[in-house]
Design an enzyme around this catalytic site. Structure first.
Site, short mmCIF file in Angstrom:
data_model
loop_
_atom_site.label_atom_id
_atom_site.label_comp_id
_atom_site.label_asym_id
_atom_site.label_seq_id
_atom_site.Cartn_x
_atom_site.Cartn_y
_atom_site.Cartn_z
CG HIS A 71 -1.46 -1.25 1.87
ND1 HIS A 71 -2.28 -1.66 2.80
CD2 HIS A 71 -2.11 -1.65 0.94
CE1 HIS A 71 -2.77 -2.37 2.64
NE2 HIS A 71 -3.13 -3.44 1.50
CE1 TYR A 134 -0.17 2.73 9.60
CE2 TYR A 134 0.52 1.62 10.38
CZ TYR A 134 -0.32 1.43 9.80
OH TYR A 134 -1.47 1.17 9.61
#
Length: 474
Positions: A71, A134
């Site tokens: 992605h 993240y």
């Protein structure tokens, strides 16, 4: 696999531009371990972009072999492992020469990686109970999903060597359906917006970026800096840079009541709105300054000289510079005696020479010409060379001349006599005229500009080329 404690914080470049792998110090004992997963000051010292994260996400994966991706999102990410171990794969899905570049690495809690916008991210867990975390610098939204770019995990071109074959891994049906490389639409680069694109510098910037679809141009009809709605009509997340080529430059008219209001509106209030937009959206702002911010009492002006404007125009330019200077990512390009496509001193003198007019021209104002094609080229150089943000003087190179000296050159190159030009002092020229005060010395120190590696063309050579084109048109 045992975790390595007390690594030194370090950065490692990868084959994908902008993707950087970091070693993180992890401190442990019999109780467990601790690390600074994200430490802005230390990371910036290592060269990590100040990407201003706004959201922290964690992906928990129960079983080894869980595989997610590939992605590419429209934001930057700083990725690390909270617990467990992963095999990471990253593929550049941005427009440009590095499209398709691949980097893989195993990550444990002692490592992290910075992934710029448009680089595809994928990982496969190598241990049970792995948590992948993240930081991102934009808030997730349903609208943003339409800006994602995807690549199939099994793409033959990327040829990622997954430790656990994909046939044995845990994949979502969505990830299985992602396109192969040949069918991927690359993520477009963030755009540069040039405002004031109808003026002399704006036209030069159009020529400089001709054919570059990532640069968008807007004249006053398309983006009115004095209208708040202009700023609301764009999704600034799609931009990286604003180049402000707009300004109120009617030096003498600025001394009138109406002119004063217009000068402050365009050169200060509108610039403040641009600066606010740049700060709020983490954009680079490029702004054009002027020698009129000085009183001209020094023979040469460097970037450290404090502003000391004589008239309203200079005051508004100095105020605009001060506003832009607080934008973290800014370039102020200070110019003098600008010559480009449109009405300017050289074109006026050439016209007078052809008509046989013998003008009086001031001979006590000194400086160098700045040709817009070179200002535009220098702006591009600053942006593409990652030059240090801040203020840069720019004019063309060569000897310091007076306006009368330049006028004589123009006359001679247009087939007239340089003796047709009579030198006169500024005080004599403007006697009994309503005019703004001018700095007598406009010469800019170019050492800082040269230090960026930009080759500054000679003013006399540019003047000759400019007049040749003008004479060919006449």
């Amino acid at each position: 696999m045992s975790l390595e404690f007390s690594k030194k914080l370090a950065a490692h470049q990868t084959p994908i531009p902008g993707v950087v792998l970091y070693d993180l110090p992890v401190h442990g004992d019999n109780r467990g371990w601790f690390k600074e997963n994200w430490q802005r000051e230390k990371m910036l010292a290592l060269g990590l972009p100040d990407f201003r994260p706004v959201q922290n996400n964690i992906s928990y994966n129960e079983k080894a072999g869980t595989t997610r991706g590939i992605h590419a999102e429209p934001w930057d990410k700083f990725i690390s492992v909270a617990t467990g171990r992963i095999f990471g794969a990253w593929v550049d899905l941005r427009e440009g020469p590095s499209f398709g570049a691949v980097f893989t690495a195993e990550l444990d809690p002692s490592q992290a990686i910075f992934i710029p916008r448009g680089v595809g991210n994928a990982f496969q867990t190598l241990e049970d109970n792995t948590a992948y975390t993240y930081l991102v610098n934009d808030h997730w939204s349903a609208d943003a999903q339409g800006q994602y770019t995807f690549l199939n995990l099994a793409d033959e071109t990327a040829a990622i060597q997954w430790p656990i074959p994909l046939t044995q891994a845990e994949l979502s049906d969505k990830d299985k359906a992602h396109p192969r490389m040949a069918d991927v639409v690359p993520m477009a680069a963030k755009k540069i917006l040039v405002v004031g694109a109808g003026g002399q510098l704006g036209k030069a910037l159009r020529a400089q970026y001709d054919g570059d679809t990532s640069v968008e141009f807007a004249d006053r009809a398309e983006f009115d800096l004095t209208n708040a709605n202009s700023f609301k009509s764009r999704n600034w997340k799609n931009y990286s840079t604003i180049i402000n080529a707009a300004a109120y430059t009617a030096v003498d008219a600025a001394e009138s009541a109406d002119g004063r209001a217009s000068a402050w509106s365009i050169n200060v209030a509108a610039v403040a709105q641009l600066a606010r937009t740049a700060v709020e959206n983490d954009l680079t702002l490029v702004h054009i300054s002027s020698d009129y911010v000085f009183d001209g009492s020094r023979d040469i002006h460097d970037e450290d000289e404090l502003c000391s404007p004589l008239g309203v125009y200079g005051q508004t330019k100095a105020a605009g510079d001060a506003v832009v200077s607080v934008v973290p990512r800014h370039y102020i390009v200070r110019t003098s005696w600008v010559i480009g496509e449109g009405n300017n001193f050289v074109r006026t003198m050439a016209s007078l020479a052809r008509k046989g007019v013998k003008p009086s021209v001031v001979n006590d104002q000194t400086g160098r010409l700045s040709f817009t094609q070179d200002i535009a080229a220098f702006i591009r150089h600053l942006l593409e060379s990652d030059a240090t943000y801040g203020l840069y003087n720019f004019s063309n190179d060569g000897p310091v001349r007076s306006w009368a000296d330049i006028a004589r050159d123009v006359f001679e190159q247009c087939g007239a006599s340089g003796s047709d030009v009579t030198g006169i002092t500024t005080a004599e020229y403007f006697k009994d005229k309503a005019a703004a005060p001018r700095p007598l010395s406009s010469t800019l120190d170019l050492a800082k500009t040269r230090s960026t590696g930009f080759d500054i063309p000679d003013a006399d050579e540019r003047l000759a080329a400019y007049l040749k084109l003008e004479n060919d048109k006449a």
